[in-house]
Enzyme design. Structure first.
Site, mmCIF file in Angstrom:
data_model
loop_
_atom_site.group_PDB
_atom_site.id
_atom_site.type_symbol
_atom_site.label_atom_id
_atom_site.label_comp_id
_atom_site.label_asym_id
_atom_site.label_seq_id
_atom_site.Cartn_x
_atom_site.Cartn_y
_atom_site.Cartn_z
ATOM 1 C CE LYS A 83 46.016 41.376 38.228
ATOM 2 N NZ LYS A 83 46.162 42.101 39.508
ATOM 3 C CD GLU A 141 41.332 45.572 41.850
ATOM 4 O OE1 GLU A 141 42.124 46.193 42.580
ATOM 5 O OE2 GLU A 141 41.452 44.371 41.578
ATOM 6 N NE ARG A 197 40.756 38.859 46.294
ATOM 7 C CZ ARG A 197 41.193 39.002 45.042
ATOM 8 N NH1 ARG A 197 41.692 40.145 44.645
ATOM 9 N NH2 ARG A 197 41.126 38.003 44.190
ATOM 10 C CG PHE A 232 36.154 45.372 37.036
ATOM 11 C CD1 PHE A 232 35.470 44.207 37.355
ATOM 12 C CD2 PHE A 232 37.218 45.761 37.837
ATOM 13 C CE1 PHE A 232 35.822 43.448 38.446
ATOM 14 C CE2 PHE A 232 37.589 44.994 38.936
ATOM 15 C CZ PHE A 232 36.887 43.837 39.235
ATOM 16 N NE ARG A 239 42.843 32.387 41.566
ATOM 17 C CZ ARG A 239 43.155 33.673 41.656
ATOM 18 N NH1 ARG A 239 43.170 34.415 40.566
ATOM 19 N NH2 ARG A 239 43.437 34.217 42.822
ATOM 20 N NE ARG A 271 36.693 41.967 42.059
ATOM 21 C CZ ARG A 271 36.805 40.769 41.500
ATOM 22 N NH1 ARG A 271 37.938 40.080 41.628
ATOM 23 N NH2 ARG A 271 35.817 40.255 40.814
#
Length: 504
Positions: free
Chosen positions: A212, A261, A232, A296, A367, A217
């Site tokens: 992380k 990122e 983002r 990612f 989320r 982002r």
């Protein structure tokens, strides 16, 4: 024809209840009554947002308007849309006065309740962040379609009003027409916090564990030689990140959409402060710091959309097209291997790890528990609600912050504490200027602001408390940094805060 007064009444009804079902029922009832030309504007109003975004009106202008209200409601949704467009179109010399005159005209046709609604709408106080989730359910109920179909259309289009129009006019077939388009960013998939690495691993039978990063982002779209880069919040920053554009243009593919990122590194390969990375996004001139990408996820490759495929398949595509720039991580690790990666991430100056379900599709803008972030310290992203004028050395500065967590059911942020710790002189000066521009009202020495700025705080934990409406309070919170890459809809929820209670 639906009147603005109908929207105001439903908005008040939604704000007055904590029941998600009741909110959805009220919203869906109004949506069913709308004529097709009214849908987009009314949906935005019900979501607490000014259609089309800000209109260049400050709170000082709004608070100075003293207009006698109308005795009876007559304003239709189309009248409001036209008034917003008129105000937004005003520019040039004397625009402030002309905007005030235009606003006076529409307010003069509004009842007292409608005036209050419009003033908060133009001032940004109606924004409620997570209300979009409730609106998606309401749209689905009104159109008699699946909620997942609505959520997917919002994800792919990034437009709640346009999704409502499609659902109410064409149902499932119209929603199915939404697809990933190169050059149109989609909402990013988000991670929810986990208490420990072991807890995160225990939730998933098949997972990956990745660094992380303490970065920003990015979502990158390539179509032939054309490359576009988005934040983002879906803001385009292509012209500010030439090195990322050149890198993606050089990948061996015709088209691709990558999620990842980026961050600036020092000479030793460690991350520079987050603020230096964010400074690049707004830079108008060439800067010395180069950004390094860490991808990612791969959402599209050479004409094929990958969103609905499990993560393990998307990672294979990512390795194929951008393996050299893939974020460090391990697949299906043992607990020992996952712990070693966590330690390695911290040793290299990063925040921790993200544990991801390898069977999960890309669920943008939500989320869930498919992605869990694990960090060694307790941090929360909260919304600034107000600040108090300081004393002593901090006289003249807005200092003590009032902090709120996001209401997942669409209400305004819920206050969970205050802090003045961690604020440098630079941050004090910056937030004093910013807060005064976003001020909505003053009560004594407290300045209330539009709830849109997100700040990351570190804390020892939380405790039960009757002082704040959420029933919890932060313990020894201090400011780490502001998060200009996030908006209020991405702040942590009151449920996440309550989940930090000892034994919770």
């Amino acid at each position: 024809m639906v009147l603005l007064s109908d929207v105001v009444a439903v908005s008040a009804e939604v704000a007055a209840t904590s029941s998600r079902k009741a909110k959805t029922t009220a919203l869906a009832g109004l949506l069913r009554r709308l004529d097709p030309p009214e849908v987009a504007t009314a949906t935005a109003l019900l979501a607490g947002e000014l259609p089309g975004g800000r209109a260049g009106v400050g709170w000082s202008t709004l608070s100075s308007l003293q207009v006698e209200p109308a005795s009876e409601p007559t304003l239709g949704i189309s009248d409001v849309a036209a008034a917003i467009d008129e105000v937004r179109s005003i520019s040039g010399s004397g625009s402030g006065q002309r905007r005030a005159e235009s606003l006076t005209g529409i307010l003069g046709r509004a009842t007292a309740d409608e005036q209050w609604f419009l003033i908060r709408l133009f001032g940004g106080e109606l924004r409620q962040g997570a209300l979009e989730g409730v609106m998606a359910e309401a749209i689905a109920a009104a159109a008699e379609v699946r909620t997942e179909s609505v959520r997917r259309a919002i994800m792919l289009s990034g437009r709640l009003p346009g999704t409502a129009e499609a659902a109410l006019s064409g149902g499932e077939p119209a929603l199915a027409e939404f697809h990933l388009e190169l050059g149109r960013p989609i909402r990013p998939m988000l991670a929810s916090p986990a208490a420990t690495l072991d807890a995160a691993l225990g939730e998933l039978s098949e997972c990956s564990v990745e660094y992380k990063l303490d970065g920003a982002r990015i979502q990158v779209h390539r179509d032939g030689d054309e490359v576009r880069v988005y934040t983002r919040t879906l803001r385009e920053i292509t012209r500010n990140v030439a090195e990322l554009v050149d890198l993606v243009r050089g990948l061996d593919c015709r088209s691709v959409v990558l999620d990842g990122e980026t961050l600036a590194l020092d000479d030793a390969g460690r991350p520079r402060p987050f603020q230096e990375t964010m400074a690049r996004f707004g830079a108008q001139e060439e800067r010395a710091e180069l950004l390094h990408p860490y991808f990612f996820d791969c959402l599209h490759l050479d004409g094929t959309d990958l969103l609905d495929l499990p993560l393990r398949d998307r990672l294979k595509a990512l390795e194929q097209v951008a393996g050299a720039y893939r974020i460090p991580g391990v697949l299906t690790p043992t607990p020992e291997a996952a712990s070693a990666l966590f330690d390695d991430a911290l040793a290299h100056g990063h925040e921790g790890v993200v544990v991801k379900d390898l069977t999960s599709p890309y669920a943008a803008g939500r989320r869930g528990k498919a992605w869990r972030k694990v960090k060694p310290e307790h941090t929360l992203d909260l919304v600034v609600l107000a600040a108090e004028w300081g004393h002593g050395r901090r006289s003249g500065y807005l200092s003590n912050l009032h902090l709120g967590a996001r209401d997942p059911d669409g209400g305004p942020p819920i206050m969970v504490g205050k802090t003045f710790k961690g604020l440098t002189d630079e941050l004090l000066a910056w937030q004093t200027a910013e807060f005064q521009q976003r001020a909505t009202r003053e009560e004594g020495y407290t300045v209330h602001v539009v709830p849109e700025l997100v700040v990351e705080v570190e804390l020892d934990g939380v405790q039960t408390s009757t002082r704040y409406p959420g029933g919890v309070a932060l313990r020894f919170a201090r400011v780490l940094r502001y998060r200009p890459d996030k908006d209020a809809a991405e702040a942590d929820t009151i449920e996440a805060v309550r989940g930090m209670l000892r034994g919770g």
